[in-house]
Design a protein around this motif. Structure first.
Motif, PDB file in Angstrom:
ATOM      1  N   THR A  50      -3.965  12.576   7.452  1.00 45.69           N
ATOM      2  CA  THR A  50      -4.302  11.537   6.471  1.00 45.69           C
ATOM      3  C   THR A  50      -3.428  11.729   5.239  1.00 45.69           C
ATOM      4  O   THR A  50      -2.829  12.791   5.036  1.00 45.69           O
ATOM      5  CB  THR A  50      -5.784  11.616   6.061  1.00 45.69           C
ATOM      6  OG1 THR A  50      -5.988  12.863   5.382  1.00 45.69           O
ATOM      7  CG2 THR A  50      -6.704  11.500   7.267  1.00 45.69           C
ATOM      8  N   ILE A  51      -3.368  10.718   4.394  1.00 42.54           N
ATOM      9  CA  ILE A  51      -2.550  10.808   3.181  1.00 42.54           C
ATOM     10  C   ILE A  51      -3.046  11.942   2.287  1.00 42.54           C
ATOM     11  O   ILE A  51      -2.260  12.641   1.654  1.00 42.54           O
ATOM     12  CB  ILE A  51      -2.488   9.459   2.429  1.00 42.54           C
ATOM     13  CG1 ILE A  51      -1.452   9.494   1.307  1.00 42.54           C
ATOM     14  CG2 ILE A  51      -3.850   9.080   1.889  1.00 42.54           C
ATOM     15  CD1 ILE A  51      -0.033   9.568   1.767  1.00 42.54           C
ATOM     16  N   GLY A  57      -0.696  19.217   0.973  1.00 44.59           N
ATOM     17  CA  GLY A  57       0.375  20.101   1.411  1.00 44.59           C
ATOM     18  C   GLY A  57       1.551  20.156   0.449  1.00 44.59           C
ATOM     19  O   GLY A  57       2.392  21.041   0.514  1.00 44.59           O
ATOM     20  N   LEU A  58       1.631  19.197  -0.471  1.00 36.11           N
ATOM     21  CA  LEU A  58       2.741  19.144  -1.424  1.00 36.11           C
ATOM     22  C   LEU A  58       2.457  19.895  -2.720  1.00 36.11           C
ATOM     23  O   LEU A  58       3.348  20.039  -3.548  1.00 36.11           O
ATOM     24  CB  LEU A  58       3.065  17.679  -1.762  1.00 36.11           C
ATOM     25  CG  LEU A  58       3.584  16.814  -0.616  1.00 36.11           C
ATOM     26  CD1 LEU A  58       3.752  15.376  -1.075  1.00 36.11           C
ATOM     27  CD2 LEU A  58       4.895  17.362  -0.088  1.00 36.11           C
ATOM     28  N   THR A  59       1.238  20.375  -2.919  1.00 38.37           N
ATOM     29  CA  THR A  59       0.873  20.983  -4.200  1.00 38.37           C
ATOM     30  C   THR A  59       1.693  22.225  -4.536  1.00 38.37           C
ATOM     31  O   THR A  59       1.986  22.472  -5.690  1.00 38.37           O
ATOM     32  CB  THR A  59      -0.627  21.335  -4.229  1.00 38.37           C
ATOM     33  OG1 THR A  59      -0.911  22.194  -3.124  1.00 38.37           O
ATOM     34  CG2 THR A  59      -1.483  20.090  -4.158  1.00 38.37           C
ATOM     35  N   THR A  60       2.077  23.009  -3.544  1.00 35.44           N
ATOM     36  CA  THR A  60       2.847  24.231  -3.810  1.00 35.44           C
ATOM     37  C   THR A  60       4.331  24.063  -3.500  1.00 35.44           C
ATOM     38  O   THR A  60       5.080  25.020  -3.571  1.00 35.44           O
ATOM     39  CB  THR A  60       2.283  25.393  -2.972  1.00 35.44           C
ATOM     40  OG1 THR A  60       2.358  25.038  -1.590  1.00 35.44           O
ATOM     41  CG2 THR A  60       0.842  25.693  -3.344  1.00 35.44           C
TER      42      THR A  60
END
Length: 97
Positions: A50-51, A57-60
């Protein structure tokens, strides 16, 4: 593509048809018809994230990249043991990516 080493001659047992699609510009689009290969491909089924999962997954992430969508197809590597399955017939003989 032969001079740029995108394709090379092969002796594969596969041979897919090539289609040239006309465009309004001066050059046509070279396409290989992979329908016969798609029919015999074993599908790996897994749920699409899902979005929210993608954004989490992009936070780090510190480095981002993108593919050149114009020629992205030629930038994705195919496993060398599977290249023979992508063979197609040209006037110069049987070729593969």
């Amino acid at each position: 593509m032969l001079y740029e080493a995108i394709i090379c001659p092969t002796t594969s047992h596969f041979s897919l048809p090539v289609i040239l699609i006309k465009r309004k510009m001066k050059h046509g689009i070279f396409c290989v018809n992979y329908q016969a290969l798609i029919v015999i491909t074993i599908k790996v089924r897994f749920p699409i994230p899902t979005i929210d999962e993608l954004l989490d997954g992009l936070t780090t992430t510190k480095v981002f990249t993108k593919l050149d969508l114009r020629s992205g197809y030629h930038q994705i590597r195919v496993d060398p043991k599977d290249c023979h399955k992508m063979a197609f017939k040209t006037f110069d003989g049987l070729m593969s990516f």
